[in-house]
Design a protein around this motif. Structure first.
Motif, mmCIF file in Angstrom:
data_model
loop_
_atom_site.group_PDB
_atom_site.id
_atom_site.type_symbol
_atom_site.label_atom_id
_atom_site.label_comp_id
_atom_site.label_asym_id
_atom_site.label_seq_id
_atom_site.Cartn_x
_atom_site.Cartn_y
_atom_site.Cartn_z
ATOM 1 N N GLU A 23 0.846 -1.196 0.000
ATOM 2 C CA GLU A 23 0.000 0.000 0.000
ATOM 3 C C GLU A 23 0.876 1.238 0.000
ATOM 4 O O GLU A 23 1.978 1.232 0.559
ATOM 5 C CB GLU A 23 -0.905 -0.015 1.236
ATOM 6 N N ASP A 24 0.374 2.277 -0.636
ATOM 7 C CA ASP A 24 1.096 3.539 -0.600
ATOM 8 C C ASP A 24 0.772 4.256 0.711
ATOM 9 O O ASP A 24 -0.265 4.014 1.336
ATOM 10 C CB ASP A 24 0.756 4.419 -1.812
ATOM 11 N N LYS A 56 10.408 3.890 -2.383
ATOM 12 C CA LYS A 56 9.882 5.094 -3.023
ATOM 13 C C LYS A 56 9.763 4.834 -4.512
ATOM 14 O O LYS A 56 10.664 4.286 -5.130
ATOM 15 C CB LYS A 56 10.801 6.287 -2.771
ATOM 16 N N SER A 57 8.628 5.245 -5.077
ATOM 17 C CA SER A 57 8.424 5.072 -6.512
ATOM 18 C C SER A 57 9.089 6.224 -7.261
ATOM 19 O O SER A 57 9.570 7.180 -6.664
ATOM 20 C CB SER A 57 6.932 5.039 -6.829
ATOM 21 N N GLU A 61 6.247 8.567 -4.436
ATOM 22 C CA GLU A 61 5.277 7.942 -3.550
ATOM 23 C C GLU A 61 6.018 6.934 -2.684
ATOM 24 O O GLU A 61 6.966 6.298 -3.127
ATOM 25 C CB GLU A 61 4.196 7.211 -4.338
ATOM 26 N N TRP A 63 5.789 3.435 -0.713
ATOM 27 C CA TRP A 63 5.033 2.186 -0.676
ATOM 28 C C TRP A 63 5.581 1.311 0.438
ATOM 29 O O TRP A 63 6.788 1.267 0.660
ATOM 30 C CB TRP A 63 5.145 1.453 -2.007
#
Length: 88
Positions: A23-24, A56-57, A61, A63
């Motif tokens: 989940e983020d 981190k995306s 973001e 996660w």
């Protein structure tokens, strides 16, 4: 396995991550109805205990997902949740 102290709010966060698979940070905060600062503190503690993995995306973001150790803890605390980890 070494005994781990897990306060109620930390256990709730682990359970939510377990149910979702990954989940983020924002979605997790909204789902649990925790403030960002509160959740950030809990995430930091769980990461320090090596119960979750944080990445981190490319879009900045954050996660989170359970580590192997976190999955073992979940099976110990909530044996009925073992199937949820594989359903996601």
């Amino acid at each position: 396995m070494k005994r781990i102290r897990l306060p109620h709010e930390q256990a709730l966060v682990l359970q939510q991550i377990n149910e979702l698979g990954e989940e983020d940070f924002t979605g997790l905060a909204q789902g649990l109805r925790f403030g960002r600062a509160k959740l950030a503190g809990i995430i930091q503690v769980l990461h320090h205990k090596r119960l979750i993995l944080v990445r981190k995306s490319a879009y900045a973001e954050v996660w989170v997902r359970l580590s192997t150790k976190g999955q073992q803890v979940m099976r110990t605390i909530w044996p009925e949740s073992a199937g949820a980890m594989f359903a996601a």
